[in-house]
Design a protein around this motif. Structure first.
Motif: not given
Length: 333
Positions: A45-50, A177-180, A166-171
């Motif tokens: 849920n946080a990924s799109i807002i991020a 990646v965008a953050l880095v 590995l349990g981490i959502p694609h989003l």
């Protein structure tokens, strides 16, 4: 400058502490809030807002803002669905690139009016908020397709939005990646550092030879591309699209950015802080129903957080300015 960095790192630390408190209190009420599925959903849920917050940060640090992000997100999400209606076998990467291109085009339109025509960003994007939303509704009416459902989309596209590594959502991985990339560019690239100079003092930046107009225009284009990506990811994750997708997202995004320590007056802030702000506000939104708070208060929380953050930023900046003034006076004495 060193003091400013200390203030910003302090803001990010305070967000992490607030996040820990919210999670601890909510978990005490409902232990399932912090189980594997709960954490997975929280990051999703946080990924799109991020993603939206990262793009908005590029603009806010230059003393600009984009209030049309929700409408652009809805437009690109609807584009994704229409591409599958035309050909359900459309490759996912083609849909992603098309969404980013449309978002970048909307950002270029905003950027041209702001950087070239010199119209205030608040006025421009408030207008395009309604223009882009109107195009979305007009498109839906013209095609007669008011809602696009999961069975009309490609299974691979839907699995892309709901899948994980590995349990981490694609989003979440895409947002990281965008953050880095954004954090590295703002800190290490000359063009990234120039955005801060423009936000700190636009007139001085121009006198120093910084192409302020070009940098602001580029920031709008990049932000638009990220919004377009967020729209495609929304379609991929939720699987149901209509012309109202993204309505009201602009408040949540601006709140996340400002709560994350990006000064609304420009010139300071980090994308990491903005992403942490997005995570904090998303966590609070998810915690409120568990704590028995009615749903209609959730938007009020975003607004209250925005007002509090702006007031805090202003107070801190005034205090720093006063300290610097006193130090200069002592040195001259």
């Amino acid at each position: 400058m060193s003091r400013l960095r200390e203030v910003l790192s302090g803001r990010e630390l305070s967000i992490v502490l607030a996040l820990v408190v919210v999670v601890a209190v909510t978990t005490a009420v409902n232990p399932s809030f912090l189980n594997a599925q709960g954490v997975h959903d929280l990051f999703l849920n946080a990924s799109i807002i991020a993603l939206l917050a990262i793009g908005q940060t590029l603009l806010v640090i230059t003393r600009n803002i984009d209030l049309s992000v929700g409408s652009v997100m809805g437009l690109t999400a609807y584009l994704s669905g229409q591409m599958f209606i035309a050909d359900q076998g459309t490759p996912t990467i083609v849909v992603v690139l098309a969404g980013m291109a449309l978002g970048a085009a909307c950002g270029a339109f905003n950027g041209a009016l702001v950087a070239i025509a010199k119209v205030p960003a608040l006025v421009v994007t408030l207008g395009t908020l309604y223009v882009f939303r109107g195009i979305d509704y007009g498109w839906a009416s013209a095609t007669g397709v008011h809602q696009i459902n999961a069975d009309q989309m490609s299974p691979s596209f839907l699995s892309f939005g709901s899948g994980s590594v590995l349990g981490i959502p694609h989003l979440t991985l895409i947002a990281l990646v965008a953050l880095v990339i954004a954090a590295y560019a703002l800190h290490n690239w000359r063009s990234g550092r120039e955005l801060y100079a423009i936000g700190s003092n636009p007139h001085a930046a121009r006198l120093a030879g910084i192409p302020a107009g070009r940098r602001v225009f580029t920031a709008f284009v990049l932000s638009g591309a990220l919004v377009g990506l967020a729209g495609v990811l929304h379609a991929s994750y939720f699987g149901t699209i209509n012309a109202s997708v993204g309505t009201g997202k602009e408040l949540a995004v601006v709140a996340a950015v400002v709560v994350g320590g990006v000064a609304i007056f420009g010139g300071s802030g980090t994308v990491l802080g903005a992403v942490l702000g997005a995570l904090l506000l998303t966590t609070i939104t998810g915690a409120l129903p568990i704590l028995g708070v009615p749903a209609f208060w959730q938007r009020a929380v975003d607004g209250a957080a925005l007002l509090l953050a702006i007031s805090l930023d202003r107070a801190v900046m005034l205090r720093l300015a006063e300290r610097l003034r006193k130090e200069r006076s002592l040195r001259r004495a």
